[in-house]
Design an enzyme around this catalytic site. Structure first.
Site, PDB file in Angstrom:
ATOM      1  N   ASP A  57      -4.824   3.741  -1.959  1.00 22.66           N
ATOM      2  CA  ASP A  57      -5.920   4.175  -1.085  1.00 22.66           C
ATOM      3  C   ASP A  57      -6.370   5.578  -1.462  1.00 22.66           C
ATOM      4  O   ASP A  57      -5.606   6.543  -1.337  1.00 22.66           O
ATOM      5  CB  ASP A  57      -5.443   4.155   0.377  1.00 22.66           C
ATOM      6  CG  ASP A  57      -5.188   2.740   0.864  1.00 22.66           C
ATOM      7  OD1 ASP A  57      -6.138   1.953   0.887  1.00 22.66           O
ATOM      8  OD2 ASP A  57      -4.024   2.426   1.204  1.00 22.66           O
ATOM      9  N   MET A  64     -11.776  -5.131   6.089  1.00 27.07           N
ATOM     10  CA  MET A  64     -10.840  -4.302   6.848  1.00 27.07           C
ATOM     11  C   MET A  64     -10.491  -5.028   8.138  1.00 27.07           C
ATOM     12  O   MET A  64     -11.377  -5.548   8.832  1.00 27.07           O
ATOM     13  CB  MET A  64     -11.460  -2.945   7.197  1.00 27.07           C
ATOM     14  CG  MET A  64     -11.771  -2.034   6.009  1.00 27.07           C
ATOM     15  SD  MET A  64     -10.362  -1.583   4.960  1.00 27.07           S
ATOM     16  CE  MET A  64      -9.205  -0.866   6.116  1.00 27.07           C
ATOM     17  N   ASP A  78      -6.956  -5.980   4.868  1.00 25.26           N
ATOM     18  CA  ASP A  78      -6.292  -4.685   4.770  1.00 25.26           C
ATOM     19  C   ASP A  78      -6.251  -4.051   6.157  1.00 25.26           C
ATOM     20  O   ASP A  78      -7.290  -3.763   6.743  1.00 25.26           O
ATOM     21  CB  ASP A  78      -7.083  -3.797   3.788  1.00 25.26           C
ATOM     22  CG  ASP A  78      -6.413  -2.446   3.550  1.00 25.26           C
ATOM     23  OD1 ASP A  78      -5.328  -2.190   4.092  1.00 25.26           O
ATOM     24  OD2 ASP A  78      -7.016  -1.647   2.798  1.00 25.26           O
ATOM     25  N   MET A  85      -8.766   8.492  -0.477  1.00 26.07           N
ATOM     26  CA  MET A  85      -9.559   8.967   0.670  1.00 26.07           C
ATOM     27  C   MET A  85      -9.970  10.413   0.438  1.00 26.07           C
ATOM     28  O   MET A  85      -9.167  11.223  -0.047  1.00 26.07           O
ATOM     29  CB  MET A  85      -8.737   8.887   1.945  1.00 26.07           C
ATOM     30  CG  MET A  85      -8.155   7.509   2.241  1.00 26.07           C
ATOM     31  SD  MET A  85      -7.358   7.534   3.863  1.00 26.07           S
ATOM     32  CE  MET A  85      -6.541   5.929   3.852  1.00 26.07           C
ATOM     33  N   SER A  88       0.837  -1.200   0.000  1.00 28.26           N
ATOM     34  CA  SER A  88       0.000   0.000   0.000  1.00 28.26           C
ATOM     35  C   SER A  88       0.868   1.244   0.000  1.00 28.26           C
ATOM     36  O   SER A  88       1.650   1.487   0.926  1.00 28.26           O
ATOM     37  CB  SER A  88      -0.895  -0.006   1.244  1.00 28.26           C
ATOM     38  OG  SER A  88      -1.511   1.251   1.384  1.00 28.26           O
ATOM     39  N   MET A 134     -12.062   4.947  -0.476  1.00 23.85           N
ATOM     40  CA  MET A 134     -12.684   5.282   0.813  1.00 23.85           C
ATOM     41  C   MET A 134     -13.282   6.664   0.657  1.00 23.85           C
ATOM     42  O   MET A 134     -12.755   7.675   1.166  1.00 23.85           O
ATOM     43  CB  MET A 134     -11.629   5.221   1.928  1.00 23.85           C
ATOM     44  CG  MET A 134     -11.310   3.790   2.336  1.00 23.85           C
ATOM     45  SD  MET A 134      -9.764   3.657   3.248  1.00 23.85           S
ATOM     46  CE  MET A 134      -8.630   3.563   1.859  1.00 23.85           C
ATOM     47  N   HIS A 169      -1.549  -1.425  -4.154  1.00 23.97           N
ATOM     48  CA  HIS A 169      -2.781  -1.017  -3.480  1.00 23.97           C
ATOM     49  C   HIS A 169      -2.752   0.504  -3.309  1.00 23.97           C
ATOM     50  O   HIS A 169      -1.811   1.057  -2.740  1.00 23.97           O
ATOM     51  CB  HIS A 169      -2.854  -1.712  -2.120  1.00 23.97           C
ATOM     52  CG  HIS A 169      -4.122  -1.463  -1.374  1.00 23.97           C
ATOM     53  ND1 HIS A 169      -5.289  -2.174  -1.605  1.00 23.97           N
ATOM     54  CD2 HIS A 169      -4.416  -0.594  -0.373  1.00 23.97           C
ATOM     55  CE1 HIS A 169      -6.231  -1.759  -0.786  1.00 23.97           C
ATOM     56  NE2 HIS A 169      -5.733  -0.791  -0.028  1.00 23.97           N
ATOM     57  N   HIS A 188      -8.555   1.264  -3.804  1.00 17.60           N
ATOM     58  CA  HIS A 188      -9.458   1.129  -2.656  1.00 17.60           C
ATOM     59  C   HIS A 188     -10.067   2.497  -2.394  1.00 17.60           C
ATOM     60  O   HIS A 188      -9.394   3.395  -1.882  1.00 17.60           O
ATOM     61  CB  HIS A 188      -8.631   0.624  -1.464  1.00 17.60           C
ATOM     62  CG  HIS A 188      -9.384   0.511  -0.178  1.00 17.60           C
ATOM     63  ND1 HIS A 188      -8.743   0.310   1.034  1.00 17.60           N
ATOM     64  CD2 HIS A 188     -10.707   0.552   0.101  1.00 17.60           C
ATOM     65  CE1 HIS A 188      -9.646   0.237   2.001  1.00 17.60           C
ATOM     66  NE2 HIS A 188     -10.841   0.398   1.459  1.00 17.60           N
TER      67      HIS A 188
HETATM   68  C1  DX5 Z   1      -6.141   2.218   5.587  1.00 15.43           C
HETATM   69  C2  DX5 Z   1      -5.797   1.635   4.257  1.00 15.43           C
HETATM   70  C3  DX5 Z   1      -4.721   0.629   4.227  1.00 15.43           C
HETATM   71  C4  DX5 Z   1      -3.404   1.043   4.843  1.00 15.43           C
HETATM   72  C5  DX5 Z   1      -2.878  -0.147   5.547  1.00 15.43           C
HETATM   73  O1  DX5 Z   1      -7.472   2.563   5.665  1.00 15.43           O
HETATM   74  O2  DX5 Z   1      -6.929   1.048   3.648  1.00 15.43           O
HETATM   75  O3  DX5 Z   1      -4.522   0.141   2.910  1.00 15.43           O
HETATM   76  O4  DX5 Z   1      -2.441   1.486   3.940  1.00 15.43           O
HETATM   77  O5  DX5 Z   1      -1.728   0.210   6.206  1.00 15.43           O
HETATM   78  P1  DX5 Z   1      -0.977  -0.783   7.188  1.00 15.43           P
HETATM   79  O6  DX5 Z   1      -0.584  -1.975   6.384  1.00 15.43           O
HETATM   80  O7  DX5 Z   1       0.181   0.038   7.665  1.00 15.43           O
HETATM   81  O8  DX5 Z   1      -1.929  -1.138   8.291  1.00 15.43           O
HETATM   82 ZN    ZN Z   2      -6.570   0.114   1.675  1.00 15.66          ZN
END
Ligand code: DX5
Ligand code: ZN
Length: 252
Positions: free
Chosen positions: A65, A167, A205, A67, A41, A98, A63, A96
Site C-alpha cells: 500500500d 475497497m 481489500d 499512501m 498486506s 493511494m 500487497h 496499490h
Molecule cells: C487500506 C489498505 C489495505 C489494508 C487492509 O487502505 O488498502 O490493503 O492493508 O488491511 P486489513 O486487511 O487489516 O483491513
Molecule cells: Zn490495499
C-alpha cells in the site's frame, strides 16, 4: 527418454499432471476462471525487509500500500522502498497506489518490477491512458474504487484493465471493519465480467478475514488482500493457508 538403440518399447506415457496455478498469475491453464489468490498486506506489519521476507513464502502476491497523505490521510512508503523490497523477495508485487496524480508514479512502479500496479479511479485524470502506459511499462494494471465510488461508471473501461480492486472499507488504514454492503459492487462487476468474457481479476481489500472471506468469494471476488487477518496471527503462513481453504467451497 528411451534410448532408441536399445530397441525396447517405450514406457506408457505418464498421466498428464493436474494443471498447476501459474505462480505469477494464479490462472489455471485452460480455465477461464482466475484461481484464487491471497495477497498479504505489509501495511499490517511494517515494510521492513524482515517482514517482507517472512510473508514472501506464504503469499501468492505481496500487497503493498503506497499512501501519500494526500489521497488518503496516511503515509507509507514510496518507490525507493519498493525497489529495496523487490530485491529481497520473490512473490509478485501487487502495488496499490493511494496517491493523487498517479500519472506521476504508476509507470515507475511498473519499471521497478511490480507485477500489478493499481491506481484509484478517483485520482486519475485519464484512467484509460494511464492503464495503457502501465502496461507499456511492463506491468499488469488495476483500477481501484473506494468505498463511496459506484462501480457502474467504470464498467466500460474494464477491458483496458487486468484487475478491479473494490475497497471493502474506506481506503487509508488497516484494521477496519469489513463493510458487506460493498460486495454488491463485486456482484455487479462479476456479472459484467462474465457477460463481456473479460479476463479480469476482482480483488477485495479491507477487513478480509476468516469470518468475511467466504462471503467475498461467493460474491465473485478471486483475489483477497488481507493485512490484520494474516499478521495479527502468530503464524502468518498458516493464516494465509487457512484463508485459502476458506475460499475453496465458496466460489460462485
Ligand atoms: C487500506 C489498505 C489495505 C489494508 C487492509 O487502505 O488498502 O490493503 O492493508 O488491511 P486489513 O486487511 O487489516 O483491513
Ligand atoms: Zn490495499
Amino acid at each position: 527418454m528411451t534410448d532408441p538403440s536399445l530397441n525396447v518399447p517405450s514406457p506408457a506415457p505418464e498421466p498428464a499432471p493436474e494443471p498447476a496455478p501459474d505462480g505469477a498469475t494464479g490462472r489455471l491453464a485452460g480455465s477461464p476462471e482466475p484461481a484464487p489468490l491471497i495477497a498479504p498486506s505489509l501495511l499490517a506489519v511494517d515494510f521492513s525487509a524482515d517482514a517482507a521476507r517472512a510473508a514472501d513464502a506464504a503469499a501468492d502476491w505481496l500487497h503493498i500500500d503506497i499512501m501519500d497523505n494526500r489521497f488518503v490521510p496516511n503515509q507509507t512508503i514510496g518507490l525507493d522502498e519498493v525497489i529495496a523490497l523487490r530485491a529481497v523477495t520473490t512473490s509478485p508485487f501487487d502495488c496499490h497506489l493511494m496517491i493523487v496524480e498517479p500519472e506521476q508514479w504508476a509507470t515507475r512502479y511498473a519499471e521497478a518490477g511490480a507485477f500489478n500496479v493499481t491506481f484509484h479511479a478517483e485520482a486519475a485524470a485519464d484512467p484509460l491512458a494511464l492503464a495503457k502506459d502501465v502496461r507499456a511499462a511492463g506491468a499488469r494494471v488495476g483500477l481501484a474504487i473506494d468505498r463511496d465510488t459506484p462501480v457502474e461508471p467504470y464498467l466500460d473501461l474494464l477491458p483496458a484493465f487486468d484487475l478491479l480492486l473494490i475497497m471493502t472499507i474506506k481506503a487509508g488504514f488497516g484494521g477496519q471493519e469489513f463493510l458487506p454492503y460493498l460486495l454488491e459492487k463485486v456482484r455487479v462487476a462479476r456479472r459484467h465480467r462474465n457477460a463481456g468474457h473479460l479476463e479480469l481479476r476482482l480483488e477485495v481489500d479491507g477487513g478480509i478475514a476468516a469470518d468475511t472471506i467466504a462471503e467475498a468469494a461467493a460474491a465473485g471476488a478471486d483475489t483477497f488482500v488481507a493485512g490484520t487477518a494474516v499478521f495479527a496471527e502468530p503464524d502468518p503462513a498458516a493464516a494465509v493457508e487457512h484463508l485459502r481453504r476458506l475460499v475453496g467451497g465458496h466460489r460462485p
